[in-house]
Design a protein around this motif. Structure first.
Motif, short mmCIF file in Angstrom:
data_model
loop_
_atom_site.label_atom_id
_atom_site.label_comp_id
_atom_site.label_asym_id
_atom_site.label_seq_id
_atom_site.Cartn_x
_atom_site.Cartn_y
_atom_site.Cartn_z
N GLY A 81 0.78 -1.27 0.03
CA GLY A 81 0.15 0.21 -0.06
C GLY A 81 0.83 1.28 0.03
N ASP A 82 2.03 1.22 0.73
CA ASP A 82 2.92 2.30 1.00
C ASP A 82 3.56 2.65 -0.45
N ALA A 83 3.80 1.42 -1.39
CA ALA A 83 4.43 1.52 -2.93
C ALA A 83 3.39 2.35 -3.44
N THR A 151 -3.92 -6.02 8.06
CA THR A 151 -3.84 -5.41 6.49
C THR A 151 -2.90 -6.05 5.80
N SER A 152 -2.38 -7.15 6.27
CA SER A 152 -1.14 -7.77 5.36
C SER A 152 -1.42 -8.73 4.56
N GLY A 153 -0.85 -9.20 3.53
CA GLY A 153 -1.15 -10.19 2.62
C GLY A 153 -1.28 -11.50 3.26
N THR A 173 -9.51 -17.95 15.01
CA THR A 173 -9.37 -16.77 15.76
C THR A 173 -7.85 -16.24 15.18
N ILE A 174 -7.96 -15.13 14.45
CA ILE A 174 -6.68 -14.58 14.14
C ILE A 174 -6.08 -13.51 14.96
N VAL A 175 -4.67 -13.69 15.03
CA VAL A 175 -3.90 -13.07 16.00
C VAL A 175 -2.74 -12.14 15.28
N GLU A 176 -2.64 -10.80 15.66
CA GLU A 176 -1.67 -10.22 14.94
C GLU A 176 -0.36 -10.34 15.85
N LYS A 317 -15.58 -11.63 -2.94
CA LYS A 317 -16.54 -12.45 -2.07
C LYS A 317 -15.97 -12.56 -0.65
N LEU A 318 -14.77 -12.28 -0.19
CA LEU A 318 -14.37 -12.38 0.92
C LEU A 318 -14.70 -11.24 1.66
N GLY A 319 -15.10 -10.35 1.08
CA GLY A 319 -15.34 -8.70 1.54
C GLY A 319 -14.07 -7.82 1.98
N LEU A 320 -12.87 -8.29 1.26
CA LEU A 320 -11.83 -7.78 1.31
C LEU A 320 -11.97 -6.09 0.30
N ILE A 321 -12.56 -6.43 -0.54
CA ILE A 321 -12.95 -5.23 -1.56
C ILE A 321 -14.60 -5.32 -1.73
N GLU A 322 -15.12 -3.94 -2.21
CA GLU A 322 -16.70 -3.96 -2.40
C GLU A 322 -16.93 -3.90 -3.98
#
Length: 340
Positions: A81-83, A151-153, A173-176, A317-322
């Motif tokens: 995203g920074d790039a 927000t990572s890949g 359960t997702i853990v950062e 479909k996963l809701g990562l974009i609309e």
């Protein structure tokens, strides 16, 4: 008569001295002119200047870009995203970025073009310790799974893997964990962790024991990174971009054919390149992700359009974009060097 001859001789000598001086002074002027003719290309990187990108960093020795009349500056970044942000704000001409960051920017309405497929192979995975007996995506249900950040890949590719097994984010359960994601796995804080091929290699170097590895590419093998530009840059700087891709293709081919030399040069140029043997293993991994059946047929940098469209559709479909994205309007192969 003698005076005339003496005067004439003096004039000739003066002319010869002036000509010699002019010849001596013209050489640096010529060099300066050549340097000024080199066009500058700024590449916004997704990371610091690391060993897996050695081919981008060795123009001083190998002249891949110099021979195309270019001077290339690689701008370090903190994620794909920074790039993209750096090309949108005019700080760079080309972004070295991932599909997730691209899809997100397109979802926001940014006008972008994808001009080169850097790594056609997906390099993400999910890793668990052998004793956990997690051997297939379905086994992740109810488990704690580490990701670099939300927000990572690593998270995005984890969702792709879960989807292919009929699971969603709600089933785990997702853990950062941050970039040092294997420490929580080794300490039992998570049951599995999402990573990359190079991350897994480095984890093993730091004491990670026997593990089970699930490759995202076994579920959906979509690319890991692209070169992306704004539509404006694409319209106005096609010759510059074509020259850059010609140089990059030569540099990538060189690293594929000469991993040992690349590992040596990484010691000098890469921020993580102090260990030559680590460089070699990481470069081999990245070389493997640079090629595919399609690149064998058409050459480095080409795209499997259907594959990338499938990935964009899945992100929606996963809701990562609309938004629905038509990737055939975004991707162009016009500037990719043709296979010789």
């Amino acid at each position: 008569m003698k005076k005339k001859l003496s005067l004439l001789l003096s004039v000739i000598i003066c002319m010869l001295v002036l000509a010699a001086c002019a010849g001596q002074s013209s050489e640096p002027e010529d060099k300066k002119e050549v340097q000024n003719k080199k066009a500058k290309v700024r590449v916004a990187n997704w990371s610091q200047l690391i060993s897996e990108q050695t081919n981008l960093l060795v123009d001083e020795e190998k002249k891949f870009f110099t021979n195309e009349g270019l001077s290339v500056e690689v701008i370090p970044g903190a994620g794909g995203g920074d790039a993209i942000k750096n090309i949108l704000t005019g700080k760079a001409d080309i972004a070295f970025t991932d599909p997730g960051s691209l899809f997100s920017a397109l979802n926001k309405g940014e006008k972008l073009k994808v001009i080169y497929n850097i790594y056609p192979q997906n390099v993400f995975n999910v890793v668990s310790l052998k004793e956990s007996n997690i051997t297939k995506p379905e086994d992740l249900k109810g488990k704690k799974i580490g990701v670099y950040s939300l927000t990572s890949g690593t998270r995005q590719n984890l969702l792709v893997l879960l989807h292919q097994a009929g699971l969603t984010e709600k089933d785990v359960t997702i853990v950062e964990t941050g970039l040092l994601n294997f420490a929580p796995l080794m300490q039992g804080q998570v049951d599995a962790t999402a990573a990359t091929d190079t991350g897994l290699y480095l984890g093993k170097q730091k004491g990670l024991g026997e593990v089970n590895v699930m490759e995202v590419k076994d579920s959906l093998n979509f690319p890991s990174d692209f070169f992306v530009v704004t539509e404006e840059t694409y319209e106005k700087k096609q010759d510059l971009l074509k020259s850059f891709l010609a140089g990059y293709e030569k540099s990538a081919s060189w690293m594929i054919e000469n991993p040992e030399e690349a590992a040596d040069l990484a010691v000098k140029h890469a921020i993580d390149g102090k260990d030559r043997e680590n460089n070699l293993e990481i470069i081999k991994l990245r070389n493997a992700s640079s090629v595919s059946e399609l690149t064998d047929e058409k050459g480095l940098g080409f795209f499997d359009m259907n594959n990338i469209q499938e990935a964009a559709d899945l992100y929606k479909k996963l809701g990562l974009i609309e938004k629905e994205l038509n990737m055939s309007e975004i991707i162009t192969e016009e500037l990719v060097p043709k296979k010789q």
